[in-house]
Design a protein around this motif. Structure first.
Motif, PDB file in Angstrom:
ATOM      1  N   THR A   1      16.155  39.919 113.844  1.00  0.00           N
ATOM      2  CA  THR A   1      15.388  40.772 114.760  1.00  0.00           C
ATOM      3  C   THR A   1      13.911  40.426 114.683  1.00  0.00           C
ATOM      4  O   THR A   1      13.207  40.366 115.697  1.00  0.00           O
ATOM      5  N   TYR A   2      13.434  40.173 113.468  1.00  0.00           N
ATOM      6  CA  TYR A   2      12.016  39.870 113.272  1.00  0.00           C
ATOM      7  C   TYR A   2      11.695  38.396 113.462  1.00  0.00           C
ATOM      8  O   TYR A   2      10.563  38.052 113.817  1.00  0.00           O
ATOM      9  N   ASP A   3      12.663  37.529 113.221  1.00  0.00           N
ATOM     10  CA  ASP A   3      12.425  36.090 113.402  1.00  0.00           C
ATOM     11  C   ASP A   3      13.717  35.426 113.870  1.00  0.00           C
ATOM     12  O   ASP A   3      14.549  35.024 113.061  1.00  0.00           O
ATOM     13  N   PRO A   4      13.872  35.271 115.196  1.00  0.00           N
ATOM     14  CA  PRO A   4      15.113  34.715 115.747  1.00  0.00           C
ATOM     15  C   PRO A   4      15.311  33.227 115.466  1.00  0.00           C
ATOM     16  O   PRO A   4      16.316  32.656 115.883  1.00  0.00           O
ATOM     17  N   GLN A   5      14.356  32.593 114.787  1.00  0.00           N
ATOM     18  CA  GLN A   5      14.469  31.162 114.514  1.00  0.00           C
ATOM     19  C   GLN A   5      14.881  30.866 113.071  1.00  0.00           C
ATOM     20  O   GLN A   5      14.834  29.715 112.636  1.00  0.00           O
ATOM     21  N   LEU A   6      15.277  31.881 112.310  1.00  0.00           N
ATOM     22  CA  LEU A   6      15.665  31.681 110.916  1.00  0.00           C
ATOM     23  C   LEU A   6      17.061  31.053 110.838  1.00  0.00           C
ATOM     24  O   LEU A   6      18.074  31.735 110.982  1.00  0.00           O
ATOM     25  N   VAL A   7      17.106  29.767 110.611  1.00  0.00           N
ATOM     26  CA  VAL A   7      18.385  29.048 110.608  1.00  0.00           C
ATOM     27  C   VAL A   7      19.316  29.595 109.530  1.00  0.00           C
ATOM     28  O   VAL A   7      20.503  29.827 109.780  1.00  0.00           O
ATOM     29  N   GLU A   8      18.782  29.780 108.322  1.00  0.00           N
ATOM     30  CA  GLU A   8      19.632  30.252 107.222  1.00  0.00           C
ATOM     31  C   GLU A   8      20.213  31.632 107.497  1.00  0.00           C
ATOM     32  O   GLU A   8      21.320  31.940 107.057  1.00  0.00           O
ATOM     33  N   ALA A   9      19.477  32.460 108.222  1.00  0.00           N
ATOM     34  CA  ALA A   9      19.984  33.802 108.521  1.00  0.00           C
ATOM     35  C   ALA A   9      21.225  33.723 109.409  1.00  0.00           C
ATOM     36  O   ALA A   9      22.196  34.463 109.217  1.00  0.00           O
ATOM     37  N   TYR A  10      21.200  32.816 110.393  1.00  0.00           N
ATOM     38  CA  TYR A  10      22.402  32.637 111.227  1.00  0.00           C
ATOM     39  C   TYR A  10      23.558  32.109 110.383  1.00  0.00           C
ATOM     40  O   TYR A  10      24.702  32.556 110.522  1.00  0.00           O
ATOM     41  N   TYR A  11      23.241  31.158 109.516  1.00  0.00           N
ATOM     42  CA  TYR A  11      24.298  30.568 108.685  1.00  0.00           C
ATOM     43  C   TYR A  11      24.939  31.618 107.788  1.00  0.00           C
ATOM     44  O   TYR A  11      26.171  31.771 107.766  1.00  0.00           O
ATOM     45  N   PHE A  12      24.123  32.342 107.047  1.00  0.00           N
ATOM     46  CA  PHE A  12      24.685  33.300 106.097  1.00  0.00           C
ATOM     47  C   PHE A  12      25.310  34.512 106.803  1.00  0.00           C
ATOM     48  O   PHE A  12      26.258  35.108 106.278  1.00  0.00           O
ATOM     49  N   ARG A  13      24.798  34.855 107.975  1.00  0.00           N
ATOM     50  CA  ARG A  13      25.481  35.930 108.707  1.00  0.00           C
ATOM     51  C   ARG A  13      26.858  35.442 109.144  1.00  0.00           C
ATOM     52  O   ARG A  13      27.839  36.210 109.152  1.00  0.00           O
ATOM     53  N   GLY A  14      26.948  34.160 109.491  1.00  0.00           N
ATOM     54  CA  GLY A  14      28.259  33.597 109.803  1.00  0.00           C
ATOM     55  C   GLY A  14      29.188  33.648 108.609  1.00  0.00           C
ATOM     56  O   GLY A  14      30.376  33.956 108.740  1.00  0.00           O
ATOM     57  N   VAL A  15      28.634  33.352 107.412  1.00  0.00           N
ATOM     58  CA  VAL A  15      29.438  33.423 106.194  1.00  0.00           C
ATOM     59  C   VAL A  15      29.947  34.855 105.984  1.00  0.00           C
ATOM     60  O   VAL A  15      31.130  35.084 105.681  1.00  0.00           O
ATOM     61  N   ALA A  16      29.037  35.825 106.148  1.00  0.00           N
ATOM     62  CA  ALA A  16      29.426  37.228 105.969  1.00  0.00           C
ATOM     63  C   ALA A  16      30.485  37.640 106.983  1.00  0.00           C
ATOM     64  O   ALA A  16      31.447  38.369 106.656  1.00  0.00           O
ATOM     65  N   GLU A  17      30.354  37.165 108.220  1.00  0.00           N
ATOM     66  CA  GLU A  17      31.300  37.543 109.270  1.00  0.00           C
ATOM     67  C   GLU A  17      32.692  36.977 108.994  1.00  0.00           C
ATOM     68  O   GLU A  17      33.716  37.616 109.297  1.00  0.00           O
ATOM     69  N   ILE A  18      32.757  35.788 108.419  1.00  0.00           N
ATOM     70  CA  ILE A  18      34.072  35.243 108.050  1.00  0.00           C
ATOM     71  C   ILE A  18      34.733  36.154 107.027  1.00  0.00           C
ATOM     72  O   ILE A  18      35.924  36.489 107.125  1.00  0.00           O
ATOM     73  N   GLU A  19      33.950  36.586 106.037  1.00  0.00           N
ATOM     74  CA  GLU A  19      34.494  37.460 104.991  1.00  0.00           C
ATOM     75  C   GLU A  19      34.844  38.840 105.531  1.00  0.00           C
ATOM     76  O   GLU A  19      35.737  39.524 105.004  1.00  0.00           O
ATOM     77  N   LEU A  20      34.154  39.270 106.592  1.00  0.00           N
ATOM     78  CA  LEU A  20      34.403  40.583 107.175  1.00  0.00           C
ATOM     79  C   LEU A  20      35.505  40.540 108.237  1.00  0.00           C
ATOM     80  O   LEU A  20      35.801  41.560 108.876  1.00  0.00           O
ATOM     81  N   GLY A  21      36.089  39.374 108.437  1.00  0.00           N
ATOM     82  CA  GLY A  21      37.192  39.258 109.390  1.00  0.00           C
ATOM     83  C   GLY A  21      36.752  39.141 110.828  1.00  0.00           C
ATOM     84  O   GLY A  21      37.499  39.542 111.735  1.00  0.00           O
ATOM     85  N   ASN A  22      35.582  38.581 111.077  1.00  0.00           N
ATOM     86  CA  ASN A  22      35.081  38.405 112.443  1.00  0.00           C
ATOM     87  C   ASN A  22      34.783  36.925 112.687  1.00  0.00           C
ATOM     88  O   ASN A  22      33.628  36.519 112.787  1.00  0.00           O
ATOM     89  N   PRO A  23      35.811  36.074 112.782  1.00  0.00           N
ATOM     90  CA  PRO A  23      35.565  34.633 112.942  1.00  0.00           C
ATOM     91  C   PRO A  23      34.877  34.280 114.255  1.00  0.00           C
ATOM     92  O   PRO A  23      34.161  33.282 114.323  1.00  0.00           O
ATOM     93  N   GLN A  24      35.096  35.087 115.304  1.00  0.00           N
ATOM     94  CA  GLN A  24      34.440  34.794 116.584  1.00  0.00           C
ATOM     95  C   GLN A  24      32.927  34.964 116.454  1.00  0.00           C
ATOM     96  O   GLN A  24      32.156  34.127 116.928  1.00  0.00           O
ATOM     97  N   GLY A  25      32.497  36.057 115.823  1.00  0.00           N
ATOM     98  CA  GLY A  25      31.065  36.246 115.601  1.00  0.00           C
ATOM     99  C   GLY A  25      30.507  35.184 114.687  1.00  0.00           C
ATOM    100  O   GLY A  25      29.377  34.694 114.889  1.00  0.00           O
ATOM    101  N   ALA A  26      31.308  34.792 113.666  1.00  0.00           N
ATOM    102  CA  ALA A  26      30.870  33.741 112.756  1.00  0.00           C
ATOM    103  C   ALA A  26      30.659  32.433 113.512  1.00  0.00           C
ATOM    104  O   ALA A  26      29.660  31.732 113.312  1.00  0.00           O
ATOM    105  N   ARG A  27      31.602  32.112 114.380  1.00  0.00           N
ATOM    106  CA  ARG A  27      31.478  30.864 115.139  1.00  0.00           C
ATOM    107  C   ARG A  27      30.213  30.877 115.993  1.00  0.00           C
ATOM    108  O   ARG A  27      29.499  29.876 116.073  1.00  0.00           O
ATOM    109  N   SER A  28      29.927  31.994 116.618  1.00  0.00           N
ATOM    110  CA  SER A  28      28.737  32.089 117.462  1.00  0.00           C
ATOM    111  C   SER A  28      27.461  31.871 116.648  1.00  0.00           C
ATOM    112  O   SER A  28      26.569  31.108 117.053  1.00  0.00           O
ATOM    113  N   ASP A  29      27.385  32.533 115.483  1.00  0.00           N
ATOM    114  CA  ASP A  29      26.192  32.379 114.648  1.00  0.00           C
ATOM    115  C   ASP A  29      26.061  30.956 114.120  1.00  0.00           C
ATOM    116  O   ASP A  29      24.962  30.400 114.065  1.00  0.00           O
TER     117      ASP A  29
END
Length: 562
Positions: free
Chosen positions: A477-505
């Motif tokens: 929200t504060y910095d939409p260009q944070l590459v690692e934030a997209y990556y790790f949110r994708g990691v979290a989404e895989i663990e949370l059972g949301n592979p579609q959101g993970a793929r997008s991130d």
């Protein structure tokens, strides 16, 4: 004199956030341009600086030498602009040559040219001098078009660095030097400039959320401390030795001799102004110095109140005064006195040029410049922090921890030390300790996206995937260009059972950084869970080709053979 700095490296004070880890400068696109004009860089609104970095990356593909080369080119352009401005103001070639030469070789300017993150000062100076030249053209031509261009150039200066907002006051000095009588017109034609300055000032104040008043100074203390900095600048003008990246704040109660600083400044100014035949030039030069240096003397910033780069533009006023008196001496004196003036200028030129070359060697890398600063001014917190960052990136976690702890001991309000201390603990496997430091950082800097990103990454290590997702979403929200934030949110989404959101991130992370091997590996996992076996294998094989760890190779061998 500055050419030996082209081979220097990045400095881990602002350079990581500004250039090294700044994903937005890796592609010159309209989306990134929009990001630069809506998001602060290091708590400062400098969109044109980001644009210049993107151009450097486009032509240099991230090579350090390209950024240093651009800084050198901008400095040379400023030298030319300084010559043209002084020539236009005085109508004489010698003061213009003297000012430009002093500006080109003075050792105090090394810190601005050698440090990639000082690009804002170089750009703001270029546009400020161009704005003054256009304003001078308006005065001599009596046409309004140059005045309009001056407003545009001034706006570009403020988009490079907020300290440029003082420029409209300098224009009144130009009026004075050109013999314009005070009038209503003089004020009215400055209204567009003050409007731009007001807007830029408000934006700058809104962005500077890292400002922390140091040491609990009283109002009188602040005046004295600022005056002492100005007095030091006068000394360093002719005696540029013991230069450091930053200088220690004086402790409280202030030493008695600092209270003499305002008296010293007043005495020097009075003595120069008393020379009637040179009064106009002296008033202009001193006024130029005082006005342009004033925005740096708020005595508020957590890094420093006195820095060599702060006088990059202001020194032009003092160089002009020196050039004026040297010109008068050469035109009025004959024989030995004249030879003495020429000899003195030659000695200073050789000395300053030599000191500039030597000073550039101190800027070779973070370790050299920060160790140089610590040896000269050991009580500056951010210098220890910056050396700690360099040691952290080199894998020297013990040395980094020592530097970060020293930073906090010197200045408990230096919040970014907790950021890197948390990162160091994370890399050492102390996730609980890292979380404590990052919790404190986020509480103190609630709009710093990278802080939330690091805390989210730490929560993943602690298997708090829901908390990680929240933190990483806040970071973006504060910095939409944070590459690692997209990556790790994708990691979290895989663990949370949301592979579609993970793929997008992970798609976004790879789009921002196409060489991100781990992102291909994780995207392969997301695709596999979505039933896209072919796409998963393609990603895993890409991860392996980019050097991803054995995990990527083993899963590719297990699921993608044949």
């Amino acid at each position: 004199m500055h050419a030996n700095g082209i081979g220097n490296g990045f400095i881990y004070f602002d350079d990581p956030e500004s250039v090294v880890d700044n994903a937005s400068i890796r592609e010159l696109s309209w989306a990134n341009v929009g990001h630069w004009f809506t998001t602060p860089l290091q708590f400062m609104y400098t969109p044109l600086v980001n644009l210049s970095y993107a151009v450097d990356h486009l032509f240099g593909q991230g090579a350090m030498g390209m950024y240093h080369f651009t800084n050198l080119v901008l400095h040379l352009a400023n030298v030319v602009m300084a010559f043209l401005l002084v020539r236009g103001l005085t109508g004489r070639a010698f003061p213009a040559c003297f000012t430009a030469a002093a500006f080109a070789i003075h050792p105090m300017n090394v810190d601005t040219v050698a440090w990639i993150s000082a690009r804002s000062t170089l750009l703001a100076t270029l546009f400020s001098l161009a704005a003054l030249l256009a304003y001078l053209r308006h005065l001599t031509s009596r046409r309004w078009q140059p005045l309009a261009w001056s407003v545009v150039l001034f706006a570009l200066a403020t988009l490079s660095k907020s300290t440029a907002v003082a420029l409209p006051l300098v224009m009144f000095l130009v009026d004075y030097l050109q013999g314009r009588a005070p009038s209503r017109r003089l004020v009215l034609e400055k209204i567009p400039f003050f409007a731009v300055a007001a807007g830029a000032g408000l934006v700058a104040l809104a962005m500077r959320q890292d400002v922390v008043p140091p040491h609990g100074y009283t109002v009188l203390d602040r005046v004295v401390v600022a005056s002492s900095a100005l007095a030091d600048y006068l000394v360093q003008l002719v005696y540029p030795f013991h230069l450091a990246l930053a200088y220690e704040y004086p402790g409280t109660p202030l030493p008695w001799y600092l209270y003499l600083s305002p008296l010293l400044l007043a005495a020097v100014a009075a003595a120069l102004v008393a020379i009637r035949s040179s009064r106009k030039v002296v008033v202009f030069g001193l006024g130029f110095f005082a006005i342009t240096v004033a925005p740096t003397q708020a005595v508020l910033l957590i890094d420093n109140y006195h820095a060599n780069r702060y006088v990059y533009l202001p020194y032009l006023g003092l160089f002009l005064i020196a050039g004026h008196f040297a010109d008068r001496a050469l035109s009025q004196w004959n024989g030995m006195p004249r030879i003495g003036v020429i000899a003195a200028m030659a000695v200073f030129a050789v000395l300053f040029a030599t000191l500039t070359v030597v000073r550039n060697t101190a800027w070779q890398n973070t370790e050299t410049i920060m160790s140089d600063a610590i040896a000269k001014e050991p009580g500056v917190a951010f210098v220890h922090n910056s050396r700690g960052i360099a040691r952290f990136r080199d894998g020297d976690y013990a040395g980094a921890t020592t530097d970060f702890q020293r930073t906090i001991a010197l200045d408990p309000d230096f919040v970014l030390a907790y950021h890197y201390l948390g990162m160091t603990k994370y890399n050492k496997g102390d996730y609980a300790g890292a979380l404590g430091d990052l919790d404190y950082e986020v509480s103190r800097l609630p709009t710093f996206g990278a802080g939330y990103s690091e805390r989210g990454k730490t929560k993943i290590a602690l298997k708090d995937y829901r908390g990680a997702y929240t933190d990483l979403s806040t970071a973006l929200t504060y910095d939409p260009q944070l590459v690692e934030a997209y990556y790790f949110r994708g990691v979290a989404e895989i663990e949370l059972g949301n592979p579609q959101g993970a793929r997008s991130d992970l798609d976004t992370a790879i789009g921002l950084f196409p060489q991100y091997a781990d992102a291909y590996y994780r995207r392969g996992l997301a695709k596999s869970r979505l039933g896209d076996a072919g796409g998963a294998c393609a990603d895993w094989n890409t991860a392996v080709s980019l050097g991803q760890s054995d995990a990527g190779r083993s899963i590719a061998d297990a699921h993608c053979s044949g």
